[in-house]
Design an enzyme around this catalytic site. Structure first.
Site, PDB file in Angstrom:
ATOM      1  CG  HIS A 259      -0.338  -0.152   2.395  1.00 28.16           C
ATOM      2  ND1 HIS A 259      -0.935  -0.583   3.650  1.00 28.16           N
ATOM      3  CD2 HIS A 259       1.018   0.171   2.954  1.00 28.16           C
ATOM      4  CE1 HIS A 259      -0.362  -0.667   4.541  1.00 28.16           C
ATOM      5  NE2 HIS A 259       0.937  -0.236   4.472  1.00 28.16           N
ATOM      6  CG  ASN A 260       0.033   4.421   1.433  1.00 27.60           C
ATOM      7  OD1 ASN A 260      -1.182   4.372   0.859  1.00 27.60           O
ATOM      8  ND2 ASN A 260       0.055   4.232   2.542  1.00 27.60           N
TER       9      ASN A 260
END
Length: 360
Positions: A259-260
């Site tokens: 994620h991210n």
């Protein structure tokens, strides 16, 4: 090997026309009307095949080759047997890739599994609130969720799941069994079978009692134009930000993107790479297979990372790193050489000790 019925030969392209398309030079203009229909490795090439060579190491393979034409650099032209036409290119590998696309266009992306024309196949489900532009193909057992939008010319393979609100651009291929949710996808994107895009990332906080509490993941995945994502690769949506895959980036099979993570433009990421959350990767970065990338670090533009490396900290732009932990390539190679010398010295000492014991 005989021609595969999966990818049958082309009707034929004249070498004169192919040279123009590739920006190459036909060494002998008399060969302009020869025709190529397929590509092949040098050693087993037959009439109608196009091959390429990059070094003199392939001299032996040329002895058995019956290829119609070979692409090579000017410095290698003298190696080519007289019966084979030569296309001279300063970048033969690139030229061969372009030629392959011309000769076998169907092999450039996953093809439709059924012979039906464009439209929604029987057995597929498209939510009434979804919007599909013209010439979209939805194959059997695919599901298009509520509010999803799919652009013209895009193909959705059998069993693919397009989640609520997902937006997919034009001329994309989403292959069999892929799943997209919480994702915005650009134009000319290829997603291979079994890829999982936009599921929640791995985020937990310590609980008040033994155990962990799940952290909500409310971000998106943004995939820019001309990206290709391999089979069974997983790309997690952001926690509160977005996971971004930059324009033209190519991701191999079985890669994990946390994620991210933000990956720049025109990167190449090879199979089994794992990229932990919130890592920033610049443009033109190449990451070798089975490498692990720590989270919350920055990798600069143009970096090259050797296969099976463990990257634990930032890497400045333009560097070449390798090893575990990853370090500048010159340091890694020096360490490998030193370890080899020590191992050889130990083996030599053991042999001399054994020999000395026998002499006594």
């Amino acid at each position: 090997m005989e021609h595969s019925w999966f990818f049958p030969p082309h009707d034929g392209i004249r070498l004169g026309d192919l040279a123009v398309a590739l920006g190459a030079e036909l060494a002998d203009a008399a060969h302009a009307d020869r025709v190529v229909r397929s590509v092949s490795p040098v050693a087993r090439a037959k009439d109608g095949d196009l091959c390429y060579i990059l070094s003199r190491k392939m001299r032996a393979e040329l002895e058995t080759s019956e290829a119609t034409a070979i692409l090579c650099d000017r410095a290698l032209v003298s190696l080519i047997p007289a019966h084979i036409a030569v296309l001279v290119s300063a970048r033969p590998h690139t030229a061969f890739a372009i030629a392959g696309e011309l000769l076998h266009p169907v092999a450039m992306r996953p093809e439709a599994m059924t012979s039906a024309a464009s439209g929604v196949a029987a057995g597929a489900y498209v939510d009434p609130t979804a919007r599909l532009e013209a010439d979209v193909t939805v194959e059997p057992m695919a599901v298009i969720g509520k509010g999803a939008e799919i652009g013209e010319g895009t193909q959705i393979g059998p069993g693919a799941i397009i989640g609520p609100g997902v937006r997919i651009g034009r001329n994309c291929t989403i292959a069999a069994g892929a799943t997209l949710q919480c994702a915005l996808v650009g134009n000319n994107v290829i997603i291979h079978p079994g890829a999982r895009i936009g599921q929640d990332g791995f985020g937990y906080a310590p609980g008040l009692k033994p155990g962990m509490i799940k952290i909500v993941q409310i971000g998106r995945v943004i995939i820019q134009d001309h990206v290709e994502i391999g089979a069974n690769t997983t790309i997690d949506r952001g926690t509160m930000d977005d996971t971004v895959i930059g324009e033209g980036t190519k991701i191999d099979n079985q890669v994990q993107v946390g994620h991210n993570v933000r990956i720049g433009r025109h990167c190449g990421i090879v199979s089994k790479v794992g990229i932990a959350g919130s890592t920033r990767i610049g443009d033109g970065v190449m990451i070798g297979g089975a490498s692990g990338i720590n989270g919350h670090i920055s990798i600069g533009d143009g970096v090259q990372i050797a296969a099976m490396s463990g990257v634990v900290g930032d890497i400045p732009p333009g560097e070449k790193y390798g090893g575990i932990p990853a370090r500048p390539m010159r340091d890694f190679l020096r360490d490998v050489a030193e370890m080899a010398m020590r191992a050889n010295a130990r083996e030599k000492g053991a042999r001399e000790k054994k020999k000395g014991g026998k002499d006594e």
